[in-house]
Scaffold this motif. Sequence first.
Motif, PDB file in Angstrom:
ATOM      1  N   TYR A  88      10.449  -2.810   8.285  1.00 57.52           N
ATOM      2  CA  TYR A  88       9.651  -3.683   8.596  1.00 57.52           C
ATOM      3  C   TYR A  88       8.248  -2.795   8.864  1.00 57.52           C
ATOM      4  O   TYR A  88       8.392  -2.109   9.843  1.00 57.52           O
ATOM      5  CB  TYR A  88      10.142  -4.507   9.550  1.00 57.52           C
ATOM      6  N   THR A  89       7.354  -3.179   7.976  1.00 58.64           N
ATOM      7  CA  THR A  89       6.024  -2.508   8.168  1.00 58.64           C
ATOM      8  C   THR A  89       4.805  -3.334   7.836  1.00 58.64           C
ATOM      9  O   THR A  89       5.209  -4.147   6.925  1.00 58.64           O
ATOM     10  CB  THR A  89       6.194  -1.022   7.459  1.00 58.64           C
ATOM     11  N   ALA A  90       3.736  -3.306   8.506  1.00 57.79           N
ATOM     12  CA  ALA A  90       2.532  -3.945   8.345  1.00 57.79           C
ATOM     13  C   ALA A  90       2.809  -5.613   8.040  1.00 57.79           C
ATOM     14  O   ALA A  90       2.332  -6.079   7.302  1.00 57.79           O
ATOM     15  CB  ALA A  90       1.970  -3.648   6.907  1.00 57.79           C
ATOM     16  N   GLY A  91       3.813  -5.982   8.692  1.00 60.74           N
ATOM     17  CA  GLY A  91       4.072  -7.379   9.010  1.00 60.74           C
ATOM     18  C   GLY A  91       5.158  -7.855   7.820  1.00 60.74           C
ATOM     19  O   GLY A  91       5.172  -8.991   7.632  1.00 60.74           O
ATOM     20  N   HIS A  92       5.704  -6.892   7.145  1.00 64.89           N
ATOM     21  CA  HIS A  92       6.331  -7.328   5.966  1.00 64.89           C
ATOM     22  C   HIS A  92       7.606  -6.556   5.903  1.00 64.89           C
ATOM     23  O   HIS A  92       7.664  -5.181   6.332  1.00 64.89           O
ATOM     24  CB  HIS A  92       5.609  -7.184   4.871  1.00 64.89           C
ATOM     25  N   ASN A  93       8.834  -6.954   5.602  1.00 64.95           N
ATOM     26  CA  ASN A  93      10.005  -6.392   5.294  1.00 64.95           C
ATOM     27  C   ASN A  93       9.819  -5.895   3.870  1.00 64.95           C
ATOM     28  O   ASN A  93       9.543  -6.720   2.787  1.00 64.95           O
ATOM     29  CB  ASN A  93      11.236  -7.185   5.183  1.00 64.95           C
ATOM     30  N   ILE A  94       9.927  -4.593   3.730  1.00 69.23           N
ATOM     31  CA  ILE A  94       9.612  -3.876   2.432  1.00 69.23           C
ATOM     32  C   ILE A  94      10.985  -3.236   1.712  1.00 69.23           C
ATOM     33  O   ILE A  94      11.692  -2.524   2.569  1.00 69.23           O
ATOM     34  CB  ILE A  94       8.359  -2.543   2.510  1.00 69.23           C
ATOM     35  N   GLY A  95      11.040  -3.317   0.502  1.00 68.20           N
ATOM     36  CA  GLY A  95      12.248  -2.213  -0.124  1.00 68.20           C
ATOM     37  C   GLY A  95      11.551  -1.392  -1.065  1.00 68.20           C
ATOM     38  O   GLY A  95      10.697  -2.002  -2.038  1.00 68.20           O
ATOM     39  N   ILE A  96      11.814  -0.310  -1.133  1.00 65.91           N
ATOM     40  CA  ILE A  96      11.573   0.738  -1.788  1.00 65.91           C
ATOM     41  C   ILE A  96      12.587   1.288  -2.815  1.00 65.91           C
ATOM     42  O   ILE A  96      13.404   1.820  -2.019  1.00 65.91           O
ATOM     43  CB  ILE A  96      10.734   1.762  -1.365  1.00 65.91           C
ATOM     44  N   VAL A  97      12.609   1.296  -3.644  1.00 70.52           N
ATOM     45  CA  VAL A  97      13.950   1.879  -4.626  1.00 70.52           C
ATOM     46  C   VAL A  97      13.351   3.333  -5.081  1.00 70.52           C
ATOM     47  O   VAL A  97      12.545   3.472  -5.785  1.00 70.52           O
ATOM     48  CB  VAL A  97      14.254   1.013  -5.783  1.00 70.52           C
ATOM     49  N   THR A 113       0.791  -1.118  -0.002  1.00 67.00           N
ATOM     50  CA  THR A 113       0.006  -0.188   0.046  1.00 67.00           C
ATOM     51  C   THR A 113       0.931   1.368   0.050  1.00 67.00           C
ATOM     52  O   THR A 113       2.050   1.139   0.163  1.00 67.00           O
ATOM     53  CB  THR A 113      -0.868   0.099   1.418  1.00 67.00           C
ATOM     54  N   MET A 114       0.282   2.308  -0.363  1.00 61.41           N
ATOM     55  CA  MET A 114       1.011   3.927  -0.214  1.00 61.41           C
ATOM     56  C   MET A 114       1.391   3.972   1.054  1.00 61.41           C
ATOM     57  O   MET A 114       2.569   4.445   1.284  1.00 61.41           O
ATOM     58  CB  MET A 114       0.125   4.762  -1.136  1.00 61.41           C
ATOM     59  N   PRO A 115       0.548   3.763   2.069  1.00 59.67           N
ATOM     60  CA  PRO A 115       1.048   4.098   3.488  1.00 59.67           C
ATOM     61  C   PRO A 115       2.513   3.284   3.721  1.00 59.67           C
ATOM     62  O   PRO A 115       3.250   3.709   4.483  1.00 59.67           O
ATOM     63  CB  PRO A 115      -0.098   3.990   4.561  1.00 59.67           C
ATOM     64  N   CYS A 116       2.461   2.089   3.398  1.00 58.37           N
ATOM     65  CA  CYS A 116       3.703   1.203   3.551  1.00 58.37           C
ATOM     66  C   CYS A 116       4.793   1.822   2.825  1.00 58.37           C
ATOM     67  O   CYS A 116       5.985   1.845   3.521  1.00 58.37           O
ATOM     68  CB  CYS A 116       3.455  -0.222   3.072  1.00 58.37           C
ATOM     69  N   VAL A 117       4.713   2.248   1.520  1.00 56.44           N
ATOM     70  CA  VAL A 117       5.812   2.683   0.796  1.00 56.44           C
ATOM     71  C   VAL A 117       6.245   4.133   1.490  1.00 56.44           C
ATOM     72  O   VAL A 117       7.410   4.121   1.769  1.00 56.44           O
ATOM     73  CB  VAL A 117       5.300   3.204  -0.340  1.00 56.44           C
ATOM     74  N   LEU A 118       5.198   4.939   1.896  1.00 48.69           N
ATOM     75  CA  LEU A 118       5.535   6.323   2.826  1.00 48.69           C
ATOM     76  C   LEU A 118       6.236   5.991   3.873  1.00 48.69           C
ATOM     77  O   LEU A 118       7.260   6.513   4.389  1.00 48.69           O
ATOM     78  CB  LEU A 118       4.392   7.188   2.926  1.00 48.69           C
ATOM     79  N   ALA A 119       5.918   4.992   4.786  1.00 45.74           N
ATOM     80  CA  ALA A 119       6.340   4.612   5.965  1.00 45.74           C
ATOM     81  C   ALA A 119       7.898   4.329   5.822  1.00 45.74           C
ATOM     82  O   ALA A 119       9.071   4.603   6.558  1.00 45.74           O
ATOM     83  CB  ALA A 119       5.567   3.318   6.637  1.00 45.74           C
ATOM     84  N   THR A 120       8.164   3.501   4.794  1.00 44.03           N
ATOM     85  CA  THR A 120       9.599   3.023   4.403  1.00 44.03           C
ATOM     86  C   THR A 120      10.439   4.120   4.158  1.00 44.03           C
ATOM     87  O   THR A 120      11.468   4.131   4.468  1.00 44.03           O
ATOM     88  CB  THR A 120       9.360   2.000   3.152  1.00 44.03           C
ATOM     89  N   LEU A 121       9.844   5.092   3.448  1.00 44.59           N
ATOM     90  CA  LEU A 121      10.653   6.063   2.983  1.00 44.59           C
ATOM     91  C   LEU A 121      11.029   6.934   4.247  1.00 44.59           C
ATOM     92  O   LEU A 121      12.126   7.739   4.167  1.00 44.59           O
ATOM     93  CB  LEU A 121      10.057   6.991   1.782  1.00 44.59           C
TER      94      LEU A 121
END
Length: 105
Positions: free
Chosen positions: A78-87, A45-53
């Motif tokens: 790590y957000t919403a139960g997942h390790n997220i990578g954003i380039v 989700t977009m909130p996950c992307v923004l939290a990662t950034l």
Amino acid sequence: MKQPRKITALSTPQLQAHIRAAAQDSINVAFSVHVRLRMRERKITMPCVLATLRHGAIRRQPEPNTYYGTLECRMEFYTAGHNIGIVVALGNDDPTMVVVTAMHL
């Protein structure tokens, strides 16, 4: 007037701080067509992307993209139960960062 620093001259901790600060205002974040497709496909989700950034860390060496003249950095969080990578792609002439892709790590 103070001359802006070149993105390519920043250290990894400086790049991380720059991305975190810029992402505090979502107007500084642009989403490519590719990332929107990957987000939908991977249910990110977009909130996950923004939290990662906003809170993530750069764990890999940033890489220059000579075709576009940008520097690509991968933020991880790590957000919403997942390790997220954003380039994200950063340019010297534009304060906006472009989100290139999103993935589960």
